[in-house]
Motif scaffolding. Structure first.
Motif, PDB file in Angstrom:
ATOM      1  N   LEU A  21       0.829  -1.207   0.000  1.00  0.00           N
ATOM      2  CA  LEU A  21       0.000   0.000   0.000  1.00  0.00           C
ATOM      3  C   LEU A  21       0.865   1.260   0.000  1.00  0.00           C
ATOM      4  CD1 LEU A  21      -2.837  -1.046   2.464  1.00  0.00           C
ATOM      5  CD2 LEU A  21      -2.986  -0.802  -0.017  1.00  0.00           C
ATOM      6  N   VAL A  22       1.962   1.244   0.755  1.00  0.00           N
ATOM      7  CA  VAL A  22       2.890   2.378   0.761  1.00  0.00           C
ATOM      8  C   VAL A  22       3.499   2.556  -0.627  1.00  0.00           C
ATOM      9  CG1 VAL A  22       5.114   3.193   1.668  1.00  0.00           C
ATOM     10  CG2 VAL A  22       3.400   2.243   3.223  1.00  0.00           C
ATOM     11  N   PHE A  23       3.886   1.447  -1.243  1.00  0.00           N
ATOM     12  CA  PHE A  23       4.469   1.491  -2.591  1.00  0.00           C
ATOM     13  C   PHE A  23       3.453   2.020  -3.607  1.00  0.00           C
ATOM     14  CE2 PHE A  23       6.029  -1.101  -6.391  1.00  0.00           C
ATOM     15  CZ  PHE A  23       6.942  -0.131  -6.771  1.00  0.00           C
ATOM     16  N   THR A  24       2.213   1.587  -3.489  1.00  0.00           N
ATOM     17  CA  THR A  24       1.161   2.067  -4.389  1.00  0.00           C
ATOM     18  C   THR A  24       0.956   3.573  -4.234  1.00  0.00           C
ATOM     19  OG1 THR A  24       0.058  -0.085  -4.272  1.00  0.00           O
ATOM     20  CG2 THR A  24      -1.256   1.768  -5.041  1.00  0.00           C
ATOM     21  N   ALA A  25       0.943   4.046  -2.991  1.00  0.00           N
ATOM     22  CA  ALA A  25       0.801   5.487  -2.754  1.00  0.00           C
ATOM     23  C   ALA A  25       1.993   6.249  -3.325  1.00  0.00           C
ATOM     24  CB  ALA A  25       0.661   5.759  -1.261  1.00  0.00           C
ATOM     25  N   ALA A  26       3.192   5.701  -3.188  1.00  0.00           N
ATOM     26  CA  ALA A  26       4.389   6.354  -3.727  1.00  0.00           C
ATOM     27  C   ALA A  26       4.346   6.418  -5.250  1.00  0.00           C
ATOM     28  CB  ALA A  26       5.643   5.608  -3.268  1.00  0.00           C
ATOM     29  N   LEU A  29       1.931   9.154  -6.160  1.00  0.00           N
ATOM     30  CA  LEU A  29       2.563  10.463  -5.965  1.00  0.00           C
ATOM     31  C   LEU A  29       3.597  10.756  -7.048  1.00  0.00           C
ATOM     32  CD1 LEU A  29       3.073  10.528  -2.087  1.00  0.00           C
ATOM     33  CD2 LEU A  29       1.522  11.939  -3.442  1.00  0.00           C
ATOM     34  N   LYS A  30       4.369   9.748  -7.403  1.00  0.00           N
ATOM     35  CA  LYS A  30       5.440   9.960  -8.389  1.00  0.00           C
ATOM     36  C   LYS A  30       4.877  10.280  -9.768  1.00  0.00           C
ATOM     37  CE  LYS A  30       9.472   7.873 -10.495  1.00  0.00           C
ATOM     38  NZ  LYS A  30      10.386   6.729 -10.529  1.00  0.00           N
ATOM     39  N   TYR A  31       3.946   9.468 -10.240  1.00  0.00           N
ATOM     40  CA  TYR A  31       3.451   9.642 -11.599  1.00  0.00           C
ATOM     41  C   TYR A  31       2.229  10.547 -11.702  1.00  0.00           C
ATOM     42  CZ  TYR A  31       6.816   6.096 -12.790  1.00  0.00           C
ATOM     43  OH  TYR A  31       7.995   5.399 -12.954  1.00  0.00           O
ATOM     44  N   GLY A  32       1.454  10.636 -10.634  1.00  0.00           N
ATOM     45  CA  GLY A  32       0.273  11.482 -10.670  1.00  0.00           C
ATOM     46  C   GLY A  32       0.554  12.930 -10.337  1.00  0.00           C
ATOM     47  N   PHE A  33       1.503  13.131  -9.423  1.00  0.00           N
ATOM     48  CA  PHE A  33       1.788  14.485  -8.965  1.00  0.00           C
ATOM     49  C   PHE A  33       3.239  14.895  -9.169  1.00  0.00           C
ATOM     50  CE2 PHE A  33      -1.738  12.810  -6.450  1.00  0.00           C
ATOM     51  CZ  PHE A  33      -2.705  13.759  -6.710  1.00  0.00           C
ATOM     52  N   ASP A  37      10.175   9.744  -4.862  1.00  0.00           N
ATOM     53  CA  ASP A  37      10.951   8.707  -5.522  1.00  0.00           C
ATOM     54  C   ASP A  37      10.510   7.363  -4.945  1.00  0.00           C
ATOM     55  OD1 ASP A  37      12.836   7.454  -7.076  1.00  0.00           O
ATOM     56  OD2 ASP A  37      14.466   7.763  -5.639  1.00  0.00           O
ATOM     57  N   THR A  38      10.487   6.344  -5.776  1.00  0.00           N
ATOM     58  CA  THR A  38       9.999   5.043  -5.331  1.00  0.00           C
ATOM     59  C   THR A  38      11.099   3.993  -5.211  1.00  0.00           C
ATOM     60  OG1 THR A  38       9.538   4.384  -7.606  1.00  0.00           O
ATOM     61  CG2 THR A  38       7.750   5.425  -6.378  1.00  0.00           C
TER      62      THR A  38
END
Length: 107
Positions: A21-26, A29-33, A37-38
């Motif tokens: 879930l943390v990775f999905t949120a990252a 954030l990375k590609y949407g906003f 960094d992931t």
């Protein structure tokens, strides 16, 4: 079967699910906003997922699951949030094997 086999699986199911879930949120954030960094998060999740696969396979082999059930449990570690639903079902199914009590039929 020893109870630590189930305990190891349960811990890794939850830890892996949280990191996914943390990775999905990252990723969002990375590609949407275009922030963040992931790299580190993806590496941590990758290592945790490998440990999850090992523990799930160990539990499945000791519980004598068919291949389809084992693949479903492994796939739950790839779907964000799925482990939170699959883990309690697995625990209900495997706990009687640890205590030696006969498994009850689910309605």
């Amino acid at each position: 079967m020893k109870s630590n086999v189930l305990s190891r699986y349960r811990v890794m199911a939850y830890v892996t699910a949280v990191w996914l879930l943390v990775f999905t949120a990252a990723i969002i954030l990375k590609y949407g906003f275009e922030t963040g960094d992931t790299m580190l998060i993806s590496q941590i999740h990758g290592v945790l997922f490998i440990i999850y696969v090992i523990f799930a396979f160990d539990l499945g082999s000791k519980a004598k699951w068919p291949l389809g059930k084992l693949l479903w449990v492994l796939a739950a570690g790839c779907i964000p949030g799925a482990s939170f639903f699959v883990e309690p079902q697995v625990t209900r199914e495997v706990r009687p094997l640890i205590t030696g009590a006969p498994a009850t039929a689910e309605a």
